[in-house]
Design a protein around this motif. Structure first.
Motif, short mmCIF file in Angstrom:
data_model
loop_
_atom_site.label_atom_id
_atom_site.label_comp_id
_atom_site.label_asym_id
_atom_site.label_seq_id
_atom_site.Cartn_x
_atom_site.Cartn_y
_atom_site.Cartn_z
N HIS A 294 -0.12 4.02 1.66
CA HIS A 294 -0.45 4.81 2.84
C HIS A 294 0.81 5.15 3.64
O HIS A 294 1.74 4.33 3.73
CB HIS A 294 -1.43 4.05 3.74
CG HIS A 294 -2.68 3.61 3.04
ND1 HIS A 294 -3.48 4.48 2.34
CD2 HIS A 294 -3.26 2.39 2.93
CE1 HIS A 294 -4.51 3.82 1.84
NE2 HIS A 294 -4.39 2.55 2.17
N GLN B 45 0.84 -1.19 0.00
CA GLN B 45 0.00 0.00 0.00
C GLN B 45 0.88 1.25 0.00
O GLN B 45 2.03 1.22 0.42
CB GLN B 45 -0.92 0.02 1.23
CG GLN B 45 -1.92 -1.13 1.29
CD GLN B 45 -3.01 -1.02 0.27
OE1 GLN B 45 -3.20 0.03 -0.34
NE2 GLN B 45 -3.76 -2.10 0.06
N GLN C 1 1.88 2.63 6.16
CA GLN C 1 2.37 1.32 5.70
C GLN C 1 3.89 1.27 5.74
O GLN C 1 4.48 0.22 5.98
CB GLN C 1 1.88 1.05 4.28
CG GLN C 1 2.08 -0.39 3.82
CD GLN C 1 1.15 -1.34 4.54
OE1 GLN C 1 -0.05 -1.12 4.61
NE2 GLN C 1 1.70 -2.40 5.11
#
Length: 465
Positions: A142, A140, A145
């Motif tokens: 994000h 990911q 992450q």
């Protein structure tokens, strides 16, 4: 960073009190999802055999100690039914590679594994290939992450055995196109993929992209969704003159047009795609069932595009299921008929489009562009503009993009009202056409009646019955 939540850290004594005062072994017996960001030793009291989804943030300071090995042992013994494991950290996966491999190998029920970027090494991939129920292997973007070290995936050459990846259908990787091509052609590579996301850390050429697309069209016949990204954000200030050999052309993309089941295709490259209007026609007719199509709408090179707004028309005509379309265009309407011209009503219209992603497309007159788009876009279709670059850019690039994006924001503001007015115009035209047709039918019936009775008619005056 934007989007981060403010956390209130509980003192470890709170967890001691909970553990001491609990009346049953499982504190939260109905809990099936556990996300943990704290001391690993405190997480144990919440673990139980019915947890199915577990996300764990690994602090760098504890990875060299035995705490990590013990924590992974607790995960396996206390939560054996986990089907989703999500590991989050900000360091090289090489530091904990053996522990991660052991963890994955001891959780046979895993269906989904999420790792930070640059952490799917050859050895980790080999361990994942032996998980019989694994369906999704991904990373990911994000912030929470994290990401590993790009050097860890520099030599991605896993050795697979018979029966590898028996259930895998969704695969995301951060390796070069050449390594991905090799991976899909080695014995026992995954052949049932329907979703693939490939983000290369290298600045790829059209040659390596073409080789990969040729391979995937043969190796993955079931593929429905494909995203390929070169390192377009490594140097977001490319200003050297464009050379055709550096740009992706229709010849580069043609192999992937052979994937009959593809309904989503996205490509991200540092240079604009060198495509003509005829190429748009070829792509649209090859994929009439496509639902998402993003053709490099935010290249790092900002100054030129071969495509005008006419590039939208083949997709409006041939792709009735298209919901999201992204192109890098020179949005001019100089070669279009005026909005009040009769031929303007003959333009094809999108049936299902929800988002037109223009990225960093060039634009001159926002009003004229909005008027044109109102003729082909359905109600509630939005405009998406801007970039998702991770690298910072110079003030020069900001100054170049800012006025362009402001004009697109104006288009976004005008389009809903104009589209609504255009829809009402079409509805009035439809009703008027229906009324005219009804009058013609009535007139034909009257004329037939007079013909049968032999009554003469004076079409210049009134008829008396």
């Amino acid at each position: 960073m934007p989007g981060r939540r403010t956390k209130q850290v509980l003192h470890h004594s709170v967890f001691d009190d909970v553990a001491r005062s609990r009346t049953s072994l499982n504190i939260l017996p109905n809990m099936h999802t556990l996300h943990w960001d704290g001391l690993l030793t405190l997480c144990v009291i919440f673990m139980h055999k019915d947890v199915k989804s577990f996300a764990l943030r690994l602090p760098r300071e504890n990875i060299a100690s035995s705490n990590l090995a013990r924590a992974f042992e607790d995960i396996v013994t206390r939560m054996p039914k986990i089907s989703l494991i999500d590991l989050r950290f900000e360091f090289s996966v090489r530091l904990i590679e053996e522990d991660v491999i052991r963890l994955l190998s001891d959780l046979p029920n895993l269906q989904r594994v999420i790792l930070p970027r640059f952490c799917l090494t050859a050895k980790v991939a080999e361990a994942a290939s032996r998980l019989s129920k694994l369906q999704t292997l991904e990373y990911q973007y994000h912030w929470y992450q994290g990401q590993g070290d790009r050097g860890d995936i520099a030599d991605f050459r896993p050795k697979l055995t018979e029966g590898s990846f028996p259930s895998l259908f969704d695969l995301s990787m951060t390796i070069t196109f050449a390594d991905a091509t090799n991976f899909l052609t080695i014995p026992f590579s995954p052949s049932n993929l329907t979703i693939m996301y490939l983000d290369s850390p290298a600045t790829e050429t059209p040659i390596t992209l073409s080789a990969f697309l040729s391979t995937i069209s043969e190796a993955c016949p079931l593929l429905k969704s494909l995203t390929v990204a070169s390192a377009s954000h490594n140097d977001p200030e490319l200003t050297s003159p464009l050379k055709k050999e550096d740009c992706v052309t229709i010849k580069t993309l043609r192999p992937v047009l052979k994937c009959p089941n593809l309904i989503s295709f996205e490509i991200d490259h540092h240079y604009p795609l060198h495509l003509e209007l005829s190429d748009m026609e070829e792509i649209a007719t090859s994929w009439p069932g496509v639902e998402t199509l993003l053709l490099n709408n935010q290249p790092a090179y900002l100054d030129n595009s071969n495509l005008t707004l006419r590039a939208l028309l083949p997709f409006a005509l041939h792709c009735p299921k298209l919901q999201m379309l992204g192109l890098f265009m020179n949005a001019t309407t100089t070669d279009f008929p005026a909005a009040d011209c009769a031929s303007a009503y003959q333009l094809p219209t999108f049936r299902s489009l929800r988002c037109l992603s223009v990225g960093v497309s060039l634009i001159q007159e926002e009003g004229a562009v909005a008027l044109f788009l109102s003729q082909i876009c359905p109600l509630h279709c939005g405009i998406e503009m801007g970039v998702t670059w991770e690298s910072s850019v110079s003030q020069e690039v900001v100054d170049k993009l800012e006025p362009r994006l402001k004009k697109w924001e104006k288009v976004e503001e005008l389009l809903p009202l104009l589209t609504k007015l255009r829809f009402e115009e079409r509805e009035r035209a439809r009703l008027l056409k229906k009324e005219v047709l009804d009058l013609r039918i009535r007139t034909d019936i009257l004329m037939d009646k007079f013909a049968l009775t032999g009554t003469s008619m004076n079409l210049d005056g009134c008829i008396t019955v």
